[in-house]
Design an enzyme around this catalytic site. Structure first.
Site, short mmCIF file in Angstrom:
data_model
loop_
_atom_site.label_atom_id
_atom_site.label_comp_id
_atom_site.label_asym_id
_atom_site.label_seq_id
_atom_site.Cartn_x
_atom_site.Cartn_y
_atom_site.Cartn_z
N PHE A 17 1.23 -1.24 0.17
CA PHE A 17 0.28 -0.21 -0.39
C PHE A 17 1.15 1.00 -0.26
CE2 PHE A 17 -2.71 2.42 2.86
CZ PHE A 17 -3.70 3.02 1.33
N LYS A 161 7.95 -5.12 15.13
CA LYS A 161 7.91 -3.82 14.49
C LYS A 161 9.12 -3.49 15.05
CE LYS A 161 6.83 -2.12 11.25
NZ LYS A 161 7.35 -2.09 9.44
#
EC number: 1.2.1.44
Length: 333
Positions: A17, A161
């Site tokens: 994206f 992350k």
């Protein structure tokens, strides 16, 4: 720094994206782009080949984050690297190790290629998840998530992350790589790819009727185009350093559904909160001043949400109502 027209940059996970918009804008600016994907011939990457300038200046390279040699070949000869590729899952086995090893591989390949700078796409997940933070504390680049809290709540995406970003900093320091990190919040905006990604699904479920209520929680939002532009700004600005929180607004889910229902009243958008027993959660404070200081202008969240839904309609993910005139948009900051 060489002129943009002579520069070759690598974008990992180019079909994603954020990465798709990053590739689009890099091509528009005159960069030559190598995009890593798992399968260059996969139809899901077709939108990249249709971008303006792609025929002349985009190469899709078959690469896997866990295959060092494939990354080495993609990055060799590049001036810079945008490492956006990452698993998006709460399965610890699929998230944590691939994120960490993949990030180390990218940093090492970048060091070997002697690139000018690596811009790493981290996440608000590496910043915000700390139950002990005072509610009045301004969330900024100095904040880190609590690893034990992430593990105990099985929030493996945020944990992955965070440890991947920490690994990036350690590896970059050891290898002498100029690293800059961007920490976007939940990213919305128009889709370039054909599939609906996880962050946009968050909005789609409010429009399809699959979500009957909204949660008593808050969420920070930012437009995908702003995130892509921020990556390029961090690459092109010599004095950029450290981490950069990329966020435009923090909204309660109730505010989100209210915005959506005003723009798109024809959809079965939920009107009730799933938790009415507790007080309404207040939005947290944050600072995006570091990116503003570099000149980034953020798209207002209302405009971003409107464009997200219009894109979902145009891509065929959401039925387009037939008996309604286009709303006149008056977007207040």
């Amino acid at each position: 720094m060489r002129s943009v027209s002579g520069q070759v940059v690598c974008v990992t996970g180019a079909g994603g994206f954020i990465a798709s918009w990053l590739v689009k804008i890099l091509l528009e600016k005159g960069y030559t782009v190598r995009g890593t994907v798992r399968n260059p011939d996969d139809p899901k990457n077709g939108h990249l080949r249709e971008l303006e300038g792609a025929k002349e200046r985009l190469t899709l390279c078959k690469a896997d984050l866990l295959d060092y040699q494939s990354l080495r070949e993609a990055i060799n000869g590049c001036d810079g690297v945008f490492h956006t590729a990452s698993p998006v899952t709460d399965d610890p086995e699929q998230m944590v190790e691939p994120a960490v090893i993949g990030t180390k591989n990218v940093i090492n390949a970048a060091a070997e290629a002697n690139v000018r700078r690596v811009v790493f796409t981290s996440s608000i997940g590496a910043v915000y998840m700390d139950p002990n933070r005072d509610p009045e504390t301004v969330v900024d680049e100095t904040c880190w998530s609590d690893p034990d809290f992430c593990k105990n709540t099985k929030n493996w995406y945020c944990y992955g992350k965070m440890v991947a970003e920490q690994a990036a900093w350690e590896e970059a320091k050891e290898k002498g790589v100029d690293l800059v990190v961007i920490n976007p919040v939940l990213v919305q905006g128009p889709l370039l790819q054909t599939t609906v990604n996880a962050s946009v699904l968050h909005i789609l479920k409010y429009l399809t009727g699959s979500a009957k209520t909204y949660a008593n929680s808050v969420q920070a939002y930012v437009d995908v185009k702003d995130v892509a532009l921020a990556h390029i700004l961090l690459y092109e600005t010599p004095e950029a350093s450290g981490r950069y929180l990329c966020a435009e607004s923090v909204l309660h889910r109730g505010d989100v559904v209210e915005i959506l229902s005003k723009f798109f009243p024809e959809y079965p958008i939920p009107t009730k909160c799933s938790d009415v027993t507790k007080p309404r959660v207040k939005p947290y404070k944050f600072s995006n001043q570091k990116l503003k200081d570099l000149g980034l202008e953020f798209t207002p969240v209302k405009q971003c949400l409107y464009e997200t839904v219009k894109s979902l309609q145009e891509k065929g993910h959401l039925p387009i109502p037939t008996q309604k005139d286009e709303p006149i948009i008056r977007i207040q900051p």
